[in-house]
Design an enzyme around this catalytic site. Sequence first.
Site, PDB file in Angstrom:
ATOM      1  N   LYS A 282       0.858  -1.183   0.000  1.00 62.30           N
ATOM      2  CA  LYS A 282       0.000   0.000   0.000  1.00 62.30           C
ATOM      3  C   LYS A 282       0.900   1.242   0.000  1.00 62.30           C
ATOM      4  O   LYS A 282       1.792   1.356   0.832  1.00 62.30           O
ATOM      5  CB  LYS A 282      -0.908  -0.005   1.234  1.00 62.30           C
ATOM      6  CG  LYS A 282      -2.010   1.033   1.194  1.00 62.30           C
ATOM      7  CD  LYS A 282      -3.087   0.751   2.237  1.00 62.30           C
ATOM      8  CE  LYS A 282      -4.247   1.741   2.126  1.00 62.30           C
ATOM      9  NZ  LYS A 282      -5.344   1.405   3.069  1.00 62.30           N
ATOM     10  N   GLU A 368     -19.274  -4.684  10.412  1.00 60.10           N
ATOM     11  CA  GLU A 368     -20.236  -3.900  11.217  1.00 60.10           C
ATOM     12  C   GLU A 368     -21.354  -4.781  11.780  1.00 60.10           C
ATOM     13  O   GLU A 368     -21.793  -4.557  12.904  1.00 60.10           O
ATOM     14  CB  GLU A 368     -20.822  -2.771  10.358  1.00 60.10           C
ATOM     15  CG  GLU A 368     -19.846  -1.629  10.049  1.00 60.10           C
ATOM     16  CD  GLU A 368     -18.928  -1.930   8.890  1.00 60.10           C
ATOM     17  OE1 GLU A 368     -19.058  -2.996   8.267  1.00 60.10           O
ATOM     18  OE2 GLU A 368     -18.044  -1.084   8.611  1.00 60.10           O
ATOM     19  N   ARG A 396     -24.910  -1.147   7.438  1.00 60.84           N
ATOM     20  CA  ARG A 396     -24.517  -2.547   7.208  1.00 60.84           C
ATOM     21  C   ARG A 396     -24.974  -3.430   8.374  1.00 60.84           C
ATOM     22  O   ARG A 396     -25.102  -4.631   8.243  1.00 60.84           O
ATOM     23  CB  ARG A 396     -22.997  -2.594   7.005  1.00 60.84           C
ATOM     24  CG  ARG A 396     -22.298  -3.817   6.559  1.00 60.84           C
ATOM     25  CD  ARG A 396     -22.613  -4.385   5.209  1.00 60.84           C
ATOM     26  NE  ARG A 396     -22.292  -3.641   4.026  1.00 60.84           N
ATOM     27  CZ  ARG A 396     -21.128  -3.722   3.366  1.00 60.84           C
ATOM     28  NH1 ARG A 396     -20.124  -4.390   3.881  1.00 60.84           N
ATOM     29  NH2 ARG A 396     -20.954  -3.091   2.202  1.00 60.84           N
TER      30      ARG A 396
HETATM   31  C1  LIG Z   1     -18.702  -1.215   5.062  1.00 62.48           C
HETATM   32  C2  LIG Z   1     -17.470  -0.358   5.151  1.00 62.48           C
HETATM   33  N1  LIG Z   1     -16.857  -0.224   6.337  1.00 62.48           N
HETATM   34  C3  LIG Z   1     -15.761   0.562   6.451  1.00 62.48           C
HETATM   35  C4  LIG Z   1     -15.264   1.226   5.357  1.00 62.48           C
HETATM   36  C5  LIG Z   1     -14.071   2.154   5.503  1.00 62.48           C
HETATM   37  N2  LIG Z   1     -12.936   1.668   4.715  1.00 62.48           N
HETATM   38  C6  LIG Z   1     -12.636   2.142   3.529  1.00 62.48           C
HETATM   39  S1  LIG Z   1     -11.288   1.440   2.863  1.00 62.48           S
HETATM   40  C7  LIG Z   1     -11.064   0.473   4.244  1.00 62.48           C
HETATM   41  C8  LIG Z   1      -9.916  -0.470   4.331  1.00 62.48           C
HETATM   42  C9  LIG Z   1      -9.926  -1.400   3.168  1.00 62.48           C
HETATM   43  O1  LIG Z   1      -8.800  -2.258   3.263  1.00 62.48           O
HETATM   44  P1  LIG Z   1      -8.438  -3.140   2.002  1.00 62.48           P
HETATM   45  O2  LIG Z   1      -9.657  -3.770   1.482  1.00 62.48           O
HETATM   46  O3  LIG Z   1      -7.345  -4.004   2.421  1.00 62.48           O
HETATM   47  O4  LIG Z   1      -7.983  -2.083   0.899  1.00 62.48           O
HETATM   48  P2  LIG Z   1      -6.618  -1.238   0.853  1.00 62.48           P
HETATM   49  O5  LIG Z   1      -6.975   0.137   1.409  1.00 62.48           O
HETATM   50  O6  LIG Z   1      -5.609  -1.952   1.665  1.00 62.48           O
HETATM   51  O7  LIG Z   1      -6.259  -1.174  -0.595  1.00 62.48           O
HETATM   52  C10 LIG Z   1     -12.057   0.717   5.175  1.00 62.48           C
HETATM   53  C11 LIG Z   1     -12.155   0.070   6.503  1.00 62.48           C
HETATM   54  C12 LIG Z   1     -15.945   1.068   4.128  1.00 62.48           C
HETATM   55  N3  LIG Z   1     -15.539   1.721   3.008  1.00 62.48           N
HETATM   56  N4  LIG Z   1     -17.027   0.272   4.060  1.00 62.48           N
END
Ligand SMILES: Cc1ncc(C[n+]2csc(CCOP(=O)(O)OP(=O)(O)O)c2C)c(N)n1
Length: 638
Positions: A282, A368, A396
């Site tokens: 990342k 969630e 959610r």
């Molecule tokens: C239902 C939901 N909960 C929380 C979030 C907040 N959120 C956005 S990106 C993220 C992390 C995602 O991690 P990953 O899938 O590993 O993607 P990366 O950022 O590492 O590319 C979170 C928790 C969201 N977008 N949707």
Amino acid sequence: MSNPRPNTPLLDKVHSPADLRRMSDGDLARLSDELRAETIWTVSETGGHLGSSLGVVELTTAIHAVFQTPHDKLVWDVGHQCYPHKILTGRRDRMLTLRQKDGLSGFTKRSESEYDPFGAAHSSTSISAALGFATARDLGEATGDAIAVIGDGSISAGMAYEALNNAGSEGRRLFVVLNDNEMSIAPPVGAMSRYLSELSKSPFGQMADEIAKHLPGPFREGAERAKALMTGATGDATLFEQLGFTYVGPIDGHDMGQLLSVLRAAKAQATGPVLIHAVTVKGKGYNPAELSDCCYHGVAKFDVATGQQQKSAPNAPSYTGVFGKRLLAEAEADPKIVAVTAAMPGGTGLDVMQKVYPDRVFDVGIAEQHAVTFAAGMAASGLKPFCAVYSSFLQRGYDQIAHDVALQNLPVRFCIDRAGLVGADGATHAGAFDICFLATLPNMTVMAAADEAELVHMMATMAAHDSGPIALRYPRGEGVGCDMPEQGEVLPIGKGRIVKQGDRVALLSFGAHLNETLAAAEELDARGLSTTVADARFAKPLDTDLIAQLVETHDALITVEQGCEGGFGAMVLHWLAKTGRLDGGVAIRTMTLPDRFIDQASPADMYADAGLTARDIAKAALDAVGVRISPQTAKATS
Ligand SMILES: Cc1ncc(C[n+]2csc(CCOP(=O)(O)OP(=O)(O)O)c2C)c(N)n1
Ligand SMILES: CC(=O)[C@@H](O)[C@H](O)COP(=O)(O)O
Ligand SMILES: [Mg+2]
């Protein structure tokens, strides 16, 4: 500050993914370097989600080079990593409008491009949607392959398992690329994260024979060695294979050669669902991002040379900051207080308590639904759980709130940040619906902080409220800069307060639109309409004495809320109607968000679009009391 635009001779030739398919593998690798530089430059000018976008530069290029997008459907999970995708799919010239009014969305969006077959922003939806496309193809719809790209954080959500479970049993040809960078927003948590971490350390290319034999020589030998090693060492298949997927990986998600070989082989051979496990970094390729704890997940505009972000000094404490500090104070006073977050310790402010009481703060990952019922279990056991979830993400876990918490009347405290319109994240992240979906639940108490001082009192009220579920909503960003109490005062449940006394028009505000409501009152006073402003504090239970008094002693009542129709104003109308107080004809207006989704802009511009400015509130009041505003007056005073 303007950063020099990178020189991108290869990227300049790309107007659609079809141009990629005419490039040599070597050029695709060189193009990716240019695409990375362009992404860094773009986000340095706009701000946004940089780290995740940098992690998928090669992956994006390779997928569009191998698959026939847009006929093949590329579905991004969350979509926050889609900036390279947008640059390659004809939107490069609009990238500087990213996340701005009338500009490009910060996530994938169907209405924006045929290359965005499915919108996202809330996580863990991509496999379900991709399976939908694959199924439609098999039923004769004119669509090609379906490729879901999901992160290691997003695959920790229950919905992803529902989809893997279904896809594995359906057996349809489907591609899932697991983008494993060992990061969520915060470091990832959970057994799945641990499992993936082990899996990603296994040598290159444990994959099914029918795919391995299509790999070029060195990769194939590596794969065969690894498979023998893995099978010999472990004897059993990966979790994904046990679910019916062909597992391919782990592969280096930044090695264009590996990506192209594996994607081509998988595309040539797959007869069922295939999961390609790509290991990425990342923030890849930009030192300040790679070196930062958050991998530059979400950044303001910045200086490319130094990585220094442009952040304006706050005029007031943020609601999140006040929440975090006050929760710690309440937790210090009551050892039964625990806290739950769904992968957002920093965003919700729970990290403040987590640093002091790590054993009392639980990050359950992007989950969630589980977060809510986990909190319910703790409440049923006598603990006092504060479940901190952004308003839109709490959607959610709605059935868990209704079925596991409200119906059982369990004292879970819901701390709902990002309530109301949030700005650059746009419609997907708007906290528009929580008043409606919470105030309609029996046993639920629903509060909203009018400012950061009220938040302090409401935190104390939540800590003391042990007789059933209680929710407190507050907006993203800074408070109003009011005086702050040393301690929180426990408020009487279901009681509002008069903030300003008048006698012609009553403005009844619920939550953080109180400032705009007071500004509307000023305008009405200036027009000779003496105006009362009241802060409802509660949408449930309503302060019916206050409402009755306002209706009986004023010519008009205007309710104001940062929420959709069917929320606070509706609850007031229900009560008035049920008690016959509408029979005699009462001048009432309910000021809510409109019945449509509002695209990203500044919060002020979004509330103007929503018709919730101080001027709008004043106009509604004038209309209610029958003072028509002539177009000339309206123009003169606008
Ligand atoms: C239902 C939901 N909960 C929380 C979030 C907040 N959120 C956005 S990106 C993220 C992390 C995602 O991690 P990953 O899938 O590993 O993607 P990366 O950022 O590492 O590319 C979170 C928790 C969201 N977008 N949707
Ligand atoms: C992509 C995503 O869903 C999160 O990164 C979200 O954008 C965070 O929102 P805040 O910036 O309001 O914390
Ligand atoms: Mg990740």
